[in-house]
Design a protein around this motif. Structure first.
Motif, PDB file in Angstrom:
ATOM      1  N   PRO A 214       0.836  -1.206   0.000  1.00  0.00           N
ATOM      2  CA  PRO A 214       0.000   0.000   0.000  1.00  0.00           C
ATOM      3  C   PRO A 214       0.866   1.250   0.000  1.00  0.00           C
ATOM      4  O   PRO A 214       1.757   1.385   0.836  1.00  0.00           O
ATOM      5  CB  PRO A 214      -0.807  -0.112   1.291  1.00  0.00           C
ATOM      6  CG  PRO A 214      -0.728  -1.560   1.674  1.00  0.00           C
ATOM      7  CD  PRO A 214       0.577  -2.066   1.168  1.00  0.00           C
ATOM      8  N   LEU A 215       0.617   2.145  -0.918  1.00  0.00           N
ATOM      9  CA  LEU A 215       1.490   3.307  -1.055  1.00  0.00           C
ATOM     10  C   LEU A 215       1.124   4.448  -0.109  1.00  0.00           C
ATOM     11  O   LEU A 215       1.720   5.524  -0.181  1.00  0.00           O
ATOM     12  CB  LEU A 215       1.494   3.775  -2.505  1.00  0.00           C
ATOM     13  CG  LEU A 215       2.104   2.745  -3.475  1.00  0.00           C
ATOM     14  CD1 LEU A 215       2.075   3.252  -4.905  1.00  0.00           C
ATOM     15  CD2 LEU A 215       3.537   2.391  -3.053  1.00  0.00           C
ATOM     16  N   ASP A 216       0.169   4.192   0.791  1.00  0.00           N
ATOM     17  CA  ASP A 216      -0.085   5.156   1.867  1.00  0.00           C
ATOM     18  C   ASP A 216       0.599   4.712   3.161  1.00  0.00           C
ATOM     19  O   ASP A 216       0.403   5.320   4.207  1.00  0.00           O
ATOM     20  CB  ASP A 216      -1.586   5.349   2.092  1.00  0.00           C
ATOM     21  CG  ASP A 216      -2.307   4.046   2.423  1.00  0.00           C
ATOM     22  OD1 ASP A 216      -1.661   2.963   2.379  1.00  0.00           O
ATOM     23  OD2 ASP A 216      -3.522   4.092   2.721  1.00  0.00           O
ATOM     24  N   VAL A 217       1.398   3.653   3.069  1.00  0.00           N
ATOM     25  CA  VAL A 217       2.131   3.122   4.226  1.00  0.00           C
ATOM     26  C   VAL A 217       3.621   3.315   3.972  1.00  0.00           C
ATOM     27  O   VAL A 217       4.116   2.994   2.890  1.00  0.00           O
ATOM     28  CB  VAL A 217       1.812   1.627   4.420  1.00  0.00           C
ATOM     29  CG1 VAL A 217       2.668   1.027   5.518  1.00  0.00           C
ATOM     30  CG2 VAL A 217       0.327   1.435   4.727  1.00  0.00           C
ATOM     31  N   ARG A 245      -2.221  -4.862  -1.397  1.00  0.00           N
ATOM     32  CA  ARG A 245      -2.602  -4.493  -0.025  1.00  0.00           C
ATOM     33  C   ARG A 245      -1.972  -5.421   1.010  1.00  0.00           C
ATOM     34  O   ARG A 245      -2.486  -5.576   2.114  1.00  0.00           O
ATOM     35  CB  ARG A 245      -4.130  -4.519   0.130  1.00  0.00           C
ATOM     36  CG  ARG A 245      -4.893  -3.631  -0.827  1.00  0.00           C
ATOM     37  CD  ARG A 245      -4.540  -2.180  -0.736  1.00  0.00           C
ATOM     38  NE  ARG A 245      -4.728  -1.603   0.581  1.00  0.00           N
ATOM     39  CZ  ARG A 245      -4.348  -0.372   0.905  1.00  0.00           C
ATOM     40  NH1 ARG A 245      -3.712   0.406   0.018  1.00  0.00           N
ATOM     41  NH2 ARG A 245      -4.556   0.092   2.118  1.00  0.00           N
ATOM     42  N   PHE A 246      -0.880  -6.078   0.643  1.00  0.00           N
ATOM     43  CA  PHE A 246      -0.186  -7.010   1.536  1.00  0.00           C
ATOM     44  C   PHE A 246      -1.000  -8.281   1.785  1.00  0.00           C
ATOM     45  O   PHE A 246      -0.747  -8.987   2.778  1.00  0.00           O
ATOM     46  CB  PHE A 246       0.185  -6.366   2.871  1.00  0.00           C
ATOM     47  CG  PHE A 246       1.361  -5.413   2.795  1.00  0.00           C
ATOM     48  CD1 PHE A 246       2.398  -5.625   1.899  1.00  0.00           C
ATOM     49  CD2 PHE A 246       1.428  -4.304   3.638  1.00  0.00           C
ATOM     50  CE1 PHE A 246       3.484  -4.759   1.845  1.00  0.00           C
ATOM     51  CE2 PHE A 246       2.519  -3.427   3.586  1.00  0.00           C
ATOM     52  CZ  PHE A 246       3.547  -3.652   2.676  1.00  0.00           C
ATOM     53  N   THR A 247      -1.975  -8.603   0.949  1.00  0.00           N
ATOM     54  CA  THR A 247      -2.742  -9.841   1.072  1.00  0.00           C
ATOM     55  C   THR A 247      -2.490 -10.710  -0.147  1.00  0.00           C
ATOM     56  O   THR A 247      -2.106 -10.215  -1.215  1.00  0.00           O
ATOM     57  CB  THR A 247      -4.250  -9.564   1.165  1.00  0.00           C
ATOM     58  OG1 THR A 247      -4.693  -8.967  -0.066  1.00  0.00           O
ATOM     59  CG2 THR A 247      -4.574  -8.633   2.328  1.00  0.00           C
ATOM     60  N   GLN A 248      -2.727 -12.017  -0.016  1.00  0.00           N
ATOM     61  CA  GLN A 248      -2.527 -12.914  -1.147  1.00  0.00           C
ATOM     62  C   GLN A 248      -3.485 -12.574  -2.277  1.00  0.00           C
ATOM     63  O   GLN A 248      -3.107 -12.600  -3.459  1.00  0.00           O
ATOM     64  CB  GLN A 248      -2.721 -14.371  -0.718  1.00  0.00           C
ATOM     65  CG  GLN A 248      -2.501 -15.359  -1.860  1.00  0.00           C
ATOM     66  CD  GLN A 248      -2.459 -16.803  -1.403  1.00  0.00           C
ATOM     67  OE1 GLN A 248      -2.089 -17.086  -0.265  1.00  0.00           O
ATOM     68  NE2 GLN A 248      -2.831 -17.720  -2.274  1.00  0.00           N
ATOM     69  N   GLU A 249      -4.717 -12.231  -1.923  1.00  0.00           N
ATOM     70  CA  GLU A 249      -5.708 -11.908  -2.953  1.00  0.00           C
ATOM     71  C   GLU A 249      -5.294 -10.681  -3.751  1.00  0.00           C
ATOM     72  O   GLU A 249      -5.455 -10.640  -4.984  1.00  0.00           O
ATOM     73  CB  GLU A 249      -7.078 -11.681  -2.307  1.00  0.00           C
ATOM     74  CG  GLU A 249      -7.695 -12.911  -1.671  1.00  0.00           C
ATOM     75  CD  GLU A 249      -7.068 -13.278  -0.332  1.00  0.00           C
ATOM     76  OE1 GLU A 249      -7.305 -14.403   0.140  1.00  0.00           O
ATOM     77  OE2 GLU A 249      -6.331 -12.427   0.242  1.00  0.00           O
TER      78      GLU A 249
END
Length: 356
Positions: A214-217, A245-249
């Motif tokens: 995520p580019l807001d992190v 979003r750091f999730t597998q999906e």
């Protein structure tokens, strides 16, 4: 008093531990209370003596003297504000995502392994809504925990600021996105991404893409910037980017987009292992062999890296060590409240497996 002379049923005392360990009562007290500037060999001798004697601190009595709860709040926090009437659903979704990510289990392991020998215990709390954040602050104000270890999942998370504004003691995992007077531990994310870029180039990959976090992190921003900089410094083109979003999906969805837009790609850097696992799954579905056709590198060296097929080459983030250091910083600050705000930055390591 020796075991032979102690009255039947009498509980072991600090003096018994000190005698068994061959140190002073004051030294035993320092070790049990988590003071860090005690020689490691002496700490180990005291812990063994505690085990041998069966000594257990009287927490109620000690709390009256120290005004300490001997508990630490381990808070997983976000920035969401639930719509009216959907609080339970929002909380359930948040906790489900947390427990699905092996990163958080590694944080808990590091914290527990550090605190337990020091007679302290973490209390797991979630703070993904404004109501939950207020509950965390109130819990700390009431003295139910001595301080907080915060793992924030969103750049706009207000909890670190709320806690510091309230004059409470806390340490943060990862650099805060906004200036906050709080100590933290973090990783040299740019260096880790550089290791991934250099490895892909050394393998001969030239049509490289990346699935960013995520580019807001801050971690997502740093890993992307480090990867892009390393490639351009080596004369390679700026890689195509799909945000995850750091999730597998989200890794699967990003890989689908990148394959559709860049069918000739031969190297992928995903900003965490779950997204890299998703990328490998999609590549297999499209008939691409990993690593023969496409090399894939992840980040974190979580359990997902070894479970992936093929096992992931990844950048190791020493999460357990970082979490333990976070707990140590908190205990230091509790012992010395005027201790200045500090940060500890860990170095990443490339772990080479079968995917690249």
């Amino acid at each position: 008093m020796t075991d032979a002379l102690r009255p039947a049923g009498a509980a072991p005392t600090l003096e018994d531990v000190a005698r068994t360990a061959g140190v002073s009562r004051a030294t035993v007290s320092r070790v049990i209370n988590g003071v860090r500037n005690v020689d490691p060999a002496i700490q180990e001798a005291v812990r063994q003596a505690v085990s041998v004697t069966g000594y257990a601190p009287n927490r109620a009595a000690r709390s009256l003297v120290t005004r300490r709860a001997d508990a630490i709040a381990l808070v997983v926090s976000g920035a969401g504000v639930e719509p009216d009437g959907e609080g339970a659903a929002a909380e359930g979704s948040f906790t489900a995502r947390v427990f699905a990510d092996p990163f958080f289990g590694r944080v808990v392991t590091g914290v527990v392994n550090y605190l337990r020998p020091r007679g302290m215990h973490p209390v797991l709390m979630f703070a993904e809504t404004s109501r939950a954040r207020d509950e965390v602050v109130a819990y700390l104000r009431q003295g139910s925990a001595d301080g907080a270890l915060i793992v924030s999942t969103h750049a706009q998370d207000p909890l670190p600021g709320l806690i510091t504004d309230a004059g409470l003691t806390a340490v943060l995992y990862a650099r805060p996105a906004r200036p906050v007077g709080i100590s933290y531990v973090d990783l040299a994310h740019r260096d880790g991404a550089r290791l991934a870029a250099e490895h892909l180039l050394a393998r001969g990959c030239r049509r490289i893409v990346t699935i960013s976090g995520p580019l807001d992190v801050p971690a997502g921003q740093e890993r992307l910037a480090g990867f892009q900089d390393a490639l351009t410094q080596q004369g390679s083109c700026v890689p195509a980017v799909a945000e995850g979003r750091f999730t597998q999906e989200s890794g699967e969805a990003a890989m689908e987009r990148l394959l559709a837009e860049h069918p000739g790609l031969d190297g992928v850097f995903a900003a965490n292992d779950l997204m890299a696992t998703g990328a490998c799954h999609v590549l297999r579905e499209h008939g691409r062999r990993v690593p023969e056709d496409v090399a894939v590198i992840g980040f974190d060296d979580s359990s997902a890296a070894s479970a992936c097929r093929p096992p992931l080459t990844t950048v190791r983030q020493p999460v357990e060590d970082m979490a333990a250091e976070m707990a140590g910083l908190l205990l230091d600050r509790l012992a010395t409240p005027d201790r200045p705000v500090t940060s500890v930055i860990f170095e990443p390591v490339l772990v080479v497996r079968d995917s690249a």
